[in-house]
Structures are given as C-alpha cells and as structure tokens.
Motif scaffolding. Structure first.
Motif, PDB file in Angstrom:
ATOM      1  N   ASN A  54      -6.251   7.276  -5.536  1.00 57.28           N
ATOM      2  CA  ASN A  54      -6.029   7.544  -4.111  1.00 57.28           C
ATOM      3  C   ASN A  54      -4.790   6.819  -3.595  1.00 57.28           C
ATOM      4  OD1 ASN A  54      -8.287   9.200  -3.954  1.00 57.28           O
ATOM      5  ND2 ASN A  54      -9.630   7.531  -3.340  1.00 57.28           N
ATOM      6  N   GLU A  55      -4.650   5.570  -3.988  1.00 53.73           N
ATOM      7  CA  GLU A  55      -3.486   4.794  -3.559  1.00 53.73           C
ATOM      8  C   GLU A  55      -2.189   5.371  -4.138  1.00 53.73           C
ATOM      9  OE1 GLU A  55      -3.124   2.248  -1.320  1.00 53.73           O
ATOM     10  OE2 GLU A  55      -5.201   2.752  -0.855  1.00 53.73           O
ATOM     11  N   TYR A  56      -2.270   5.843  -5.369  1.00 53.53           N
ATOM     12  CA  TYR A  56      -1.083   6.451  -5.981  1.00 53.53           C
ATOM     13  C   TYR A  56      -0.614   7.637  -5.145  1.00 53.53           C
ATOM     14  CZ  TYR A  56       2.249   8.349  -9.213  1.00 53.53           C
ATOM     15  OH  TYR A  56       3.425   8.807  -9.754  1.00 53.53           O
ATOM     16  N   TYR A  57      -1.533   8.538  -4.847  1.00 56.81           N
ATOM     17  CA  TYR A  57      -1.147   9.735  -4.099  1.00 56.81           C
ATOM     18  C   TYR A  57      -0.682   9.399  -2.682  1.00 56.81           C
ATOM     19  CZ  TYR A  57      -2.510  12.924  -7.809  1.00 56.81           C
ATOM     20  OH  TYR A  57      -2.591  13.615  -9.000  1.00 56.81           O
ATOM     21  N   LYS A  58      -1.236   8.347  -2.087  1.00 58.83           N
ATOM     22  CA  LYS A  58      -0.793   7.939  -0.745  1.00 58.83           C
ATOM     23  C   LYS A  58       0.645   7.417  -0.762  1.00 58.83           C
ATOM     24  CE  LYS A  58      -3.533   4.950   1.094  1.00 58.83           C
ATOM     25  NZ  LYS A  58      -4.543   4.107   1.748  1.00 58.83           N
ATOM     26  N   GLU A  78     -10.762   5.187  -9.166  1.00 55.79           N
ATOM     27  CA  GLU A  78     -10.726   6.165  -8.062  1.00 55.79           C
ATOM     28  C   GLU A  78      -9.819   5.655  -6.938  1.00 55.79           C
ATOM     29  OE1 GLU A  78     -11.354   9.757  -6.577  1.00 55.79           O
ATOM     30  OE2 GLU A  78     -12.596   9.153  -8.261  1.00 55.79           O
ATOM     31  N   GLU A  79      -9.965   4.409  -6.601  1.00 57.13           N
ATOM     32  CA  GLU A  79      -9.133   3.818  -5.557  1.00 57.13           C
ATOM     33  C   GLU A  79      -7.665   3.792  -5.989  1.00 57.13           C
ATOM     34  OE1 GLU A  79      -8.966  -0.219  -2.805  1.00 57.13           O
ATOM     35  OE2 GLU A  79     -10.617   0.046  -4.218  1.00 57.13           O
ATOM     36  N   ARG A  85       2.915   7.841  -3.384  1.00 58.64           N
ATOM     37  CA  ARG A  85       3.607   8.472  -4.505  1.00 58.64           C
ATOM     38  C   ARG A  85       5.128   8.476  -4.378  1.00 58.64           C
ATOM     39  NH1 ARG A  85       1.964  13.891  -7.411  1.00 58.64           N
ATOM     40  NH2 ARG A  85       3.464  13.677  -9.071  1.00 58.64           N
TER      41      ARG A  85
END
Length: 106
Positions: free
Chosen positions: A48-52, A44-45, A54
């Motif tokens: 989230n980090e990927y989308y932040k 999950e983290e 990207r």
C-alpha cells in the motif's frame, strides 16, 4: 533524506524506522520505510505504501523500488499485476544513460 533514518536502516533497526515520523516528501525516507515494512513482514502495508508513493520512490531509486514491488507481488501471487508492472518498467528509460545511448545507435 533523514540521516537518522539511513543510519537506522544500515543497523537493521527496522521497527525504529517505522516508529519515526517519515517525511512524505522525501523519496529516500519513503523507500526506507517501505523496505522496513518488508523486513518486518508487514507486506500488505508495504505494498500500500509503495503504491501511495510510487512516483517519488521510482524517481529516486528505480532499481531498489522495483525490486521491492516485484517481491511483494510475487509474495501475494499477484501474477497478473506482476506482468502489468513488468510492462510499466519496460516503458521507462534505462537507468544507465550509456545503455540508453547504445540502444539508440544504428
């Protein structure tokens, strides 16, 4: 890129990478951080980090970053998002310029 982060990643010391202060302006460090989150089952983290980050990670290494994203979306069974992401990646230019040039030939 932090030489230290890369060395830790190559040695499989993922928890050590996660403990490091990551340079949020360094796409390679960001991707190593995302991959380390995946390797330590913090999915999950990682997502989230990927989308932040990207834009940065895809610009630096499109293939590795997209592979990480697809893994996460499949893991979470987010198949609708997976289809949207496939369309996103299809709209991008090819990684290999020779392939792109060949595609443009009559």
């Amino acid at each position: 890129m932090s030489k230290k982060i890369k060395e830790l990643f190559e040695k499989g010391l993922y928890e050590s990478i996660l403990a490091e202060q990551i340079d949020v302006n360094d796409a390679e460090d960001l991707l190593f951080n995302i991959l380390s989150l995946e390797a330590t089952y913090k999915y999950e983290e990682a997502l989230n980090e990927y989308y932040k980050s990207r834009e940065k990670v895809e610009k630096w290494d499109l293939i590795s970053s997209s592979k990480a994203l697809f893994f996460l979306l499949i893991y979470f069974k987010r198949y609708d998002d997976l289809e949207k992401e496939k369309e996103h990646f299809k709209s991008l230019p090819y990684v290999n310029q020779k392939t792109e040039d060949k595609k443009q030939e009559p």
